[in-house]
Scaffold this motif. Structure first.
Motif, PDB file in Angstrom:
ATOM      1  N   VAL A  35       6.695   7.859  -0.695  1.00  0.00           N
ATOM      2  CA  VAL A  35       7.526   9.006  -0.278  1.00  0.00           C
ATOM      3  C   VAL A  35       9.183   8.746  -0.351  1.00  0.00           C
ATOM      4  CG1 VAL A  35       8.006  10.316   1.867  1.00  0.00           C
ATOM      5  CG2 VAL A  35       5.539   9.761   1.401  1.00  0.00           C
ATOM      6  N   CYS A  36       9.647   9.981  -1.068  1.00  0.00           N
ATOM      7  CA  CYS A  36      11.288   9.702  -1.181  1.00  0.00           C
ATOM      8  C   CYS A  36      11.634  10.890  -0.318  1.00  0.00           C
ATOM      9  CB  CYS A  36      11.559   9.958  -2.506  1.00  0.00           C
ATOM     10  SG  CYS A  36      10.777   8.831  -3.619  1.00  0.00           S
ATOM     11  N   GLN A  37      12.705  10.918   0.240  1.00  0.00           N
ATOM     12  CA  GLN A  37      13.363  11.827   1.010  1.00  0.00           C
ATOM     13  C   GLN A  37      14.951  12.111   0.694  1.00  0.00           C
ATOM     14  OE1 GLN A  37      15.056  12.403   4.862  1.00  0.00           O
ATOM     15  NE2 GLN A  37      15.916  14.014   3.596  1.00  0.00           N
ATOM     16  N   GLU A  38      15.403  13.112   0.110  1.00  0.00           N
ATOM     17  CA  GLU A  38      16.805  13.092  -0.181  1.00  0.00           C
ATOM     18  C   GLU A  38      17.182  14.504  -0.094  1.00  0.00           C
ATOM     19  OE1 GLU A  38      18.873  10.441  -1.048  1.00  0.00           O
ATOM     20  OE2 GLU A  38      17.383   9.313  -1.126  1.00  0.00           O
ATOM     21  N   PRO A  39      18.581  14.484   0.287  1.00  0.00           N
ATOM     22  CA  PRO A  39      19.060  15.958   0.449  1.00  0.00           C
ATOM     23  C   PRO A  39      19.825  16.294  -1.161  1.00  0.00           C
ATOM     24  CG  PRO A  39      20.689  14.329   1.211  1.00  0.00           C
ATOM     25  CD  PRO A  39      19.545  13.386   0.908  1.00  0.00           C
ATOM     26  N   ASP A  40      19.466  17.428  -1.378  1.00  0.00           N
ATOM     27  CA  ASP A  40      20.389  18.093  -2.688  1.00  0.00           C
ATOM     28  C   ASP A  40      21.684  18.711  -2.354  1.00  0.00           C
ATOM     29  OD1 ASP A  40      21.017  19.215  -4.842  1.00  0.00           O
ATOM     30  OD2 ASP A  40      19.301  20.524  -5.016  1.00  0.00           O
ATOM     31  N   THR A  98      19.354  21.659   1.529  1.00  0.00           N
ATOM     32  CA  THR A  98      17.964  21.598   1.172  1.00  0.00           C
ATOM     33  C   THR A  98      17.616  20.052   1.266  1.00  0.00           C
ATOM     34  OG1 THR A  98      17.685  23.664   0.165  1.00  0.00           O
ATOM     35  CG2 THR A  98      15.879  22.070  -0.349  1.00  0.00           C
ATOM     36  N   ALA A  99      16.491  19.530   1.915  1.00  0.00           N
ATOM     37  CA  ALA A  99      16.160  18.234   1.711  1.00  0.00           C
ATOM     38  C   ALA A  99      14.846  18.247   0.844  1.00  0.00           C
ATOM     39  CB  ALA A  99      15.739  17.545   2.901  1.00  0.00           C
ATOM     40  N   TYR A 100      14.759  17.234   0.075  1.00  0.00           N
ATOM     41  CA  TYR A 100      13.523  17.278  -1.215  1.00  0.00           C
ATOM     42  C   TYR A 100      12.801  16.016  -0.452  1.00  0.00           C
ATOM     43  CZ  TYR A 100      14.868  20.492  -4.672  1.00  0.00           C
ATOM     44  OH  TYR A 100      15.099  21.784  -5.392  1.00  0.00           O
ATOM     45  N   ILE A 101      11.426  16.298  -0.138  1.00  0.00           N
ATOM     46  CA  ILE A 101      10.492  15.013   0.326  1.00  0.00           C
ATOM     47  C   ILE A 101       9.314  15.163  -0.783  1.00  0.00           C
ATOM     48  CG2 ILE A 101       9.147  14.184   2.020  1.00  0.00           C
ATOM     49  CD1 ILE A 101      11.357  17.089   2.894  1.00  0.00           C
ATOM     50  N   VAL A 102       9.428  13.859  -1.499  1.00  0.00           N
ATOM     51  CA  VAL A 102       8.485  13.954  -2.708  1.00  0.00           C
ATOM     52  C   VAL A 102       7.499  12.698  -2.262  1.00  0.00           C
ATOM     53  CG1 VAL A 102       8.335  13.401  -5.023  1.00  0.00           C
ATOM     54  CG2 VAL A 102      10.348  14.571  -4.175  1.00  0.00           C
ATOM     55  N   ARG A 103       6.196  13.213  -2.489  1.00  0.00           N
ATOM     56  CA  ARG A 103       5.160  12.294  -2.245  1.00  0.00           C
ATOM     57  C   ARG A 103       4.403  12.067  -3.785  1.00  0.00           C
ATOM     58  NH1 ARG A 103      -0.064  11.299  -1.844  1.00  0.00           N
ATOM     59  NH2 ARG A 103      -1.095   9.907  -0.373  1.00  0.00           N
ATOM     60  N   ALA A 104       4.000  10.717  -3.922  1.00  0.00           N
ATOM     61  CA  ALA A 104       3.376  10.678  -5.219  1.00  0.00           C
ATOM     62  C   ALA A 104       2.592   9.266  -5.063  1.00  0.00           C
ATOM     63  CB  ALA A 104       4.478  10.142  -6.192  1.00  0.00           C
ATOM     64  N   GLU A 105       1.509   8.961  -5.876  1.00  0.00           N
ATOM     65  CA  GLU A 105       0.785   7.723  -6.039  1.00  0.00           C
ATOM     66  C   GLU A 105       0.964   7.170  -7.167  1.00  0.00           C
ATOM     67  OE1 GLU A 105      -3.238   8.721  -4.982  1.00  0.00           O
ATOM     68  OE2 GLU A 105      -2.713   9.966  -3.124  1.00  0.00           O
ATOM     69  N   ASP A 125       0.958  -1.372  -0.020  1.00  0.00           N
ATOM     70  CA  ASP A 125       0.153  -0.161   0.173  1.00  0.00           C
ATOM     71  C   ASP A 125       0.717   1.184   0.064  1.00  0.00           C
ATOM     72  OD1 ASP A 125      -2.772  -1.169   0.478  1.00  0.00           O
ATOM     73  OD2 ASP A 125      -1.666  -2.013   2.225  1.00  0.00           O
ATOM     74  N   CYS A 126       2.009   1.214   0.693  1.00  0.00           N
ATOM     75  CA  CYS A 126       2.855   2.382   0.549  1.00  0.00           C
ATOM     76  C   CYS A 126       4.343   1.874   0.584  1.00  0.00           C
ATOM     77  CB  CYS A 126       2.482   3.310   1.840  1.00  0.00           C
ATOM     78  SG  CYS A 126       2.053   2.390   3.370  1.00  0.00           S
ATOM     79  N   TYR A 127       5.268   2.939  -0.064  1.00  0.00           N
ATOM     80  CA  TYR A 127       6.594   2.619  -0.144  1.00  0.00           C
ATOM     81  C   TYR A 127       7.378   3.690   0.638  1.00  0.00           C
ATOM     82  CZ  TYR A 127      11.122   1.917  -2.856  1.00  0.00           C
ATOM     83  OH  TYR A 127      12.313   1.831  -3.256  1.00  0.00           O
ATOM     84  N   ARG A 128       8.384   3.764   1.028  1.00  0.00           N
ATOM     85  CA  ARG A 128       9.271   4.743   1.426  1.00  0.00           C
ATOM     86  C   ARG A 128      10.618   4.469   1.455  1.00  0.00           C
ATOM     87  NH1 ARG A 128      10.197   7.160   7.749  1.00  0.00           N
ATOM     88  NH2 ARG A 128      11.136   5.088   7.827  1.00  0.00           N
ATOM     89  N   ILE A 129      11.334   5.383   0.954  1.00  0.00           N
ATOM     90  CA  ILE A 129      12.777   5.588   0.857  1.00  0.00           C
ATOM     91  C   ILE A 129      13.764   6.750   1.031  1.00  0.00           C
ATOM     92  CG2 ILE A 129      12.762   6.170  -1.678  1.00  0.00           C
ATOM     93  CD1 ILE A 129      15.115   3.883  -2.143  1.00  0.00           C
ATOM     94  N   ILE A 130      14.502   6.728   2.149  1.00  0.00           N
ATOM     95  CA  ILE A 130      15.011   7.901   2.653  1.00  0.00           C
ATOM     96  C   ILE A 130      16.538   7.858   2.772  1.00  0.00           C
ATOM     97  CG2 ILE A 130      15.440   9.102   5.056  1.00  0.00           C
ATOM     98  CD1 ILE A 130      12.644   8.219   5.793  1.00  0.00           C
TER      99      ILE A 130
END
Length: 277
Positions: free
Chosen positions: A157-162, A268-275, A125-130
């Protein structure tokens, strides 16, 4: 006789292949120290908020490391859900198992490759990668796999630093630029964070949200843990890109700035949510 010096160990180098390192514990302790910082903990909490896992759902946490927010993840899918924690390092998974509550029947720990997930289509149902895509050989392939294993309308949801945005307060900006460049060179995909949204769109994801949050440190201890500034400066001296005097002046200046409350790093950390479409 010339003195033989051991090459310096950098966390960013080891994270690529923890199990091939001669000292995996160094990476594990470093990851734990970074995860313990308040700025990182806030980002973890925000990813859970965006992902919004619900009781009974199946969740995959890829690149889990030592599972710093294990309880928050497991509690979110309780009572009858499933939380799978995956990392490509046997040592990281071992450390996660030792640290986390093994009484939970909802949690599974898996050694696996984010590029090639050994799960059926539409399983989660959901996936996360940090903080993992930056280290992968092919982060776009990992995102493809994430969408494959998600159910229709499943959440990602992905979270990565740029790392292209990393700055450091200093009286020696040119030296700081050299140190930051040396750090970025150790990251396989230092600016992938700002591409995630567009890549997910091209892969067919929908309802894409891109959040940017500043991650700051205000003391040398946290900055050293995260960026290994002293070792980077020393490596630049060894490669003759800095003089010993420049390195000492740069590090002394950072300590002085800390004593006056002016020390600061920011990325800056990018946190991206998608479906899944």
């Amino acid at each position: 006789n010339k003195k033989i010096t051991q090459p310096m160990k950098f966390l960013a180098d080891i994270y690529r292949q923890v199990d091939k390192s001669s000292e995996p514990e160094f990476a594990i302790k470093g990851l734990e120290a970074i995860a313990g910082q308040e700025s990182i903990q806030k980002l973890y909490k925000f990813t859970v908020l965006l992902l919004d896992p619900k009781p009974g759902e199946a969740l995959l946490d890829a690149g889990c490391g030592t599972c710093p927010d294990f309880e928050a993840i497991v509690n979110s899918v309780t009572p009858n859900g499933r939380a799978v924690f995956l990392d490509n390092s046997t040592n990281m998974i071992r450390a996660a198992k030792e640290k986390c509550n093994q009484n939970s029947s909802l949690a599974e720990f898996v050694v696996g490759d984010a590029h090639h997930l050994e799960f059926c289509d539409g399983m989660f149902d959901c996936y996360r990668i940090i903080r993992t895509l930056q280290h992968l050989d092919n982060p776009t392939k990992a995102l493809q796999e994430a969408l494959r294993v998600l159910k229709p309308n499943g959440r990602l949801v992905c979270q990565e630093p740029d790392w292209g945005t990393l700055t450091l307060t200093t009286s020696f900006p040119e030296i700081a630029t050299s140190v930051i460049d040396a750090f970025k060179q150790k990251i396989r995909n230092p600016t992938f964070a700002n591409q995630i949204g567009e890549i997910l769109k091209n892969l067919g994801a929908k309802h894409i949200e891109i959040h940017q949050k500043k991650r700051e440190t205000f003391n040398m201890a946290d900055a050293e843990t995260s960026y290994e500034l002293s070792k980077l400066a020393r490596s630049l001296v060894e490669s003759q890109k800095l003089s010993e005097k420049q390195s000492i002046s740069f590090l002394d200046d950072l300590k002085k700035l800390e004593t006056t409350g002016q020390f600061r790093t920011e990325v800056t950390a990018y946190i991206v949510r998608a479906e899944k479409g």
